[in-house]
Design a protein around this motif. Structure first.
Motif, PDB file in Angstrom:
ATOM      1  N   ASP A  25      60.064 -27.043  56.530  1.00 36.34           N
ATOM      2  CA  ASP A  25      59.525 -27.170  55.479  1.00 36.34           C
ATOM      3  C   ASP A  25      60.845 -25.876  55.782  1.00 36.34           C
ATOM      4  OD1 ASP A  25      58.679 -25.295  57.552  1.00 36.34           O
ATOM      5  OD2 ASP A  25      56.838 -24.758  57.027  1.00 36.34           O
ATOM      6  N   CYS A 163      60.665 -33.999  45.310  1.00 34.73           N
ATOM      7  CA  CYS A 163      60.752 -34.407  46.626  1.00 34.73           C
ATOM      8  C   CYS A 163      60.642 -35.662  47.090  1.00 34.73           C
ATOM      9  CB  CYS A 163      59.510 -34.341  47.321  1.00 34.73           C
ATOM     10  SG  CYS A 163      57.734 -34.943  47.116  1.00 34.73           S
ATOM     11  N   GLN A 168      56.826 -36.141  50.836  1.00 30.64           N
ATOM     12  CA  GLN A 168      55.420 -35.715  50.088  1.00 30.64           C
ATOM     13  C   GLN A 168      54.480 -34.512  50.453  1.00 30.64           C
ATOM     14  OE1 GLN A 168      54.891 -36.419  46.980  1.00 30.64           O
ATOM     15  NE2 GLN A 168      53.541 -35.437  47.000  1.00 30.64           N
ATOM     16  N   HIS A 169      54.379 -34.221  51.805  1.00 25.22           N
ATOM     17  CA  HIS A 169      53.157 -33.450  52.728  1.00 25.22           C
ATOM     18  C   HIS A 169      53.546 -32.594  52.793  1.00 25.22           C
ATOM     19  CE1 HIS A 169      55.748 -34.744  56.059  1.00 25.22           C
ATOM     20  NE2 HIS A 169      55.804 -33.747  56.442  1.00 25.22           N
ATOM     21  N   LEU A 170      55.151 -32.268  52.296  1.00 24.47           N
ATOM     22  CA  LEU A 170      55.349 -30.989  52.730  1.00 24.47           C
ATOM     23  C   LEU A 170      55.022 -30.395  51.244  1.00 24.47           C
ATOM     24  CD1 LEU A 170      58.674 -31.025  54.398  1.00 24.47           C
ATOM     25  CD2 LEU A 170      56.506 -30.154  55.672  1.00 24.47           C
ATOM     26  N   SER A 172      52.005 -30.555  49.260  1.00 28.72           N
ATOM     27  CA  SER A 172      51.016 -30.391  49.120  1.00 28.72           C
ATOM     28  C   SER A 172      50.883 -29.040  49.222  1.00 28.72           C
ATOM     29  CB  SER A 172      50.079 -30.367  50.191  1.00 28.72           C
ATOM     30  OG  SER A 172      50.293 -29.549  51.147  1.00 28.72           O
ATOM     31  N   THR A 175      50.041 -26.238  52.165  1.00 30.63           N
ATOM     32  CA  THR A 175      51.238 -26.795  52.697  1.00 30.63           C
ATOM     33  C   THR A 175      52.308 -26.114  52.770  1.00 30.63           C
ATOM     34  OG1 THR A 175      51.197 -28.963  54.034  1.00 30.63           O
ATOM     35  CG2 THR A 175      53.211 -27.827  54.502  1.00 30.63           C
TER      36      THR A 175
END
Length: 605
Positions: A25, A163, A168-170, A172, A175
């Motif tokens: 991140d 993204c 993708q998880h970063l 949210s 996050t």
């Protein structure tokens, strides 16, 4: 003819993501850092300007936009600072001084290409009231374009990232909020995360313009407890005490937390460091002197230079001067503790005596003040140097733990008080004590030194038992060991193996030779000396007196073999192949003798 280097931007981005940056991140940090620098620059033009950062997460969480109301960029600045790798907009081109800004490498935007295939930056400069709003679009193949965008009513910059599926998880909400809090939680202006029409304040402290460790609003008697609770909450560790830190050279302000547990000297503690209120890293390991591994810090710096990876500071003169100033803060705390709270000092030493011993070796003043309290191991138990010197007029110590183990019992029986100097720093500290306090003799002793303190036999007894010594010499000759008849305490100890350092090296070489090839055997043999070990038979022990007069020569040889190996084991010496074989042979022979009643035919002569 001169040629120019070519840069593969895709390869550079891969290098950054896989080798330079330690967290996926990191783009959040880089964008917040750029926004922070832009706000600082605008505050130079308008000191009353109120900075702010907004992070807008799209409804579908596929894209995020970072918006600041900083100084913005002109077209010329876009060409120079966004398109030239290694150029930095923080090198005096903006108003103010270089040290006013966090970024130093001009590579922050590249971190965005780790998570996005395109960067869209929209900016309007505050330096010119008539400046247009411009859009800069950059791609990881190294191409970009600039054009006009719909006007912004307020100067500043927005950066939009769409993204990549793998990241993708970063993107949210949780996050992003966690990342923004992690990096920008103590910035002195509001940071808001906006999603689905909901505004989430990232830095929620009521005292947003103060550091979390600022306890000036509390009575002095409550500040220590406030800091301890803060350290336990932020560092997740039990805290013994807290020490304010300050360095004018590096612009450091913060707290050092003394850990309520023993620290590992093999590795430095990692510190939670902010650079101009933006988190640089929570694992900086070179902020303090190397001996200060008993504390962890939470600090803000304003005038130190970070490395490109942002996990340490550049090893320059400014850092070394800063380390010296911070080290002085820790020394002053320890000295005050010794003078005002000696019981707390004893508790601290129970955790961190190794770190403080390291400091004592660097600082003679500190040594003179603290040496008396350092814990030591002796053959009479654990003590302090102060208590040891009450019992003794001189300091005797071994340089190695094994040497101490070999002589501890026999030295105590001879009323010789020996310190185990084999633990880290102890031998060096004791030697240094002799230099600083020359009226107190300090001597390093070996097991062989103790043998001179043992009582010998009378000349008549020596002559009478020469046949026994000859048999013992024959048994021990393959091991470069000489037999001696002595009388010593404790009386229940039948033998004592004594070896000086040269003889010990010979034993080690012999063990290595057993497993080495012909080439290395030839090399190892050259390392050996003429030094020999000694096996002292205690004539005060009933077994030895009977053995020295026993008529069965074969039995005597077996017992000597077993006693030799036993003395090695009691002295914590490792056994070689030949010694293991002799132990097996000796035990087998004794078992056979006890079962069969076999008597040897050889006699003394």
């Amino acid at each position: 003819m001169d040629h120019r280097f070519q840069i593969n931007l895709t390869g550079l981005i891969d290098l950054l993501s896989n080798h330079l940056y330690t967290r996926p991140d990191v783009f959040v940090r880089e964008l917040m850092q750029n926004a922070t620098d832009a706000i600082h620059a605008r505050c130079q033009l308008a000191p009353q300007h109120q900075g702010s950062i907004h992070i807008h997460l799209d409804d579908d969480a596929q894209a995020v936009t970072f918006v600041d109301n900083g100084i913005g960029l002109t077209e010329a600045e876009m060409h120079r600072f966004l398109a030239v790798i290694g150029e930095s907009s923080k090198r005096g081109e903006w108003v103010g001084q270089t040290q006013d800004y966090i970024g130093q490498f001009g590579i922050g935007l590249l971190a965005c290409f780790i998570v996005a295939d395109q960067i869209e930056l929209v900016s309007r400069s505050a330096a010119d009231a008539d400046a247009p709003t411009l859009r800069w679009s950059g791609r990881p193949d190294g191409t970009y374009d600039i054009g006009e965008a719909p006007p912004r009513t307020e100067p500043g910059t927005s950066v939009r990232l769409v993204c990549k599926p793998a990241f993708q998880h970063l993107f949210s909400l949780d996050t992003l909020r966690e990342s923004a809090q992690h990096y920008g939680g103590i910035l002195p202006w509001p940071i808001d995360l906006v999603h689905l029409g909901q505004n989430n304040r990232v830095n929620t402290s009521e005292r947003i313009d103060a550091f979390p460790w600022d306890a000036s609003h509390l009575p002095h008697t409550q500040q220590r407890q406030y800091w301890i609770e803060l350290g336990e909450r932020m560092l997740g560790a039990e805290i013994f005490d807290a020490i304010p830190l300050e360095s004018t050279v590096g612009g450091v302000d913060g707290i050092a937390f003394v850990l309520a547990r023993a620290s590992l000297q093999s590795g430095r503690n990692r510190h939670h460091v902010y650079l101009k209120r933006m988190l640089l890293s929570d694992s900086v390991d070179n902020l303090l002197p190397s001996w200060a591994f008993f504390v962890r810090c939470i600090v803000n710096c304003t005038d130190l230079h970070p490395t490109a990876a942002r996990n340490a500071f550049s090893e320059d003169d400014k850092l070394r001067l800063t380390q010296a100033e911070l080290g002085h803060c820790l020394r002053r705390y320890l000295i005050n503790l010794a003078e005002q709270e000696p019981q707390r000092l004893q508790q601290l030493l129970s955790y961190h005596h190794v770190a403080l011993k390291a400091l004592a070796l660097e600082d003679d003043e500190f040594f003179k003040l603290f040496a008396q309290w350092f814990p030591l191991e002796t053959n009479y138990g654990n003590t302090t140097l102060q208590e040891y010197l009450k019992r003794n007029q001189q300091i005797l110590y071994t340089q190695k733990v094994d040497e101490f183990r070999q002589i501890a019992q026999i030295a105590a029986a001879q009323h010789i008080d020996v310190i185990n100097g084999g633990y880290i720093y102890d031998a060096e500290l004791l030697a240094r004590h002799g230099e600083l306090f020359p009226l107190v003799p300090v001597r390093s002793v070996q097991p062989s030194d103790i043998s001179h303190e043992l009582q010998g036999l009378s000349p008549d007894q020596e002559a009478r038992y020469q046949p026994f010594l000859k048999v013992a010499a024959t048994v021990l000759e393959p091991f470069d060991c000489r037999p001696k008849l002595k009388i010593f305490e404790p009386a229940d100890l039948p033998t004592l193996f004594i070896s000086n350092r040269e003889a010990t090296i010979n034993r080690q070489v012999d063990h290595c030779t057993e497993v080495a090839d012909d080439l290395w055997q030839g090399v190892l043999v050259q390392l050996q000396s003429e030094a020999k070990s000694e096996l002292c038979f205690n004539f005060g022990h009933t077994l030895i007196r009977r053995l020295a007069q026993h008529p069965d020569l074969a039995l005597v040889e077996r017992v000597i073999q077993v006693l030799y190996v036993q003395s090695l084991l009691m002295g914590h010496y490792p056994l070689g192949r030949s010694e293991l074989a002799m132990m097996s042979d000796g035990l087998s022979g004794l078992l056979e003798w006890s079962v069969m009643g076999t008597k040897g035919t050889a006699t003394w002569h």
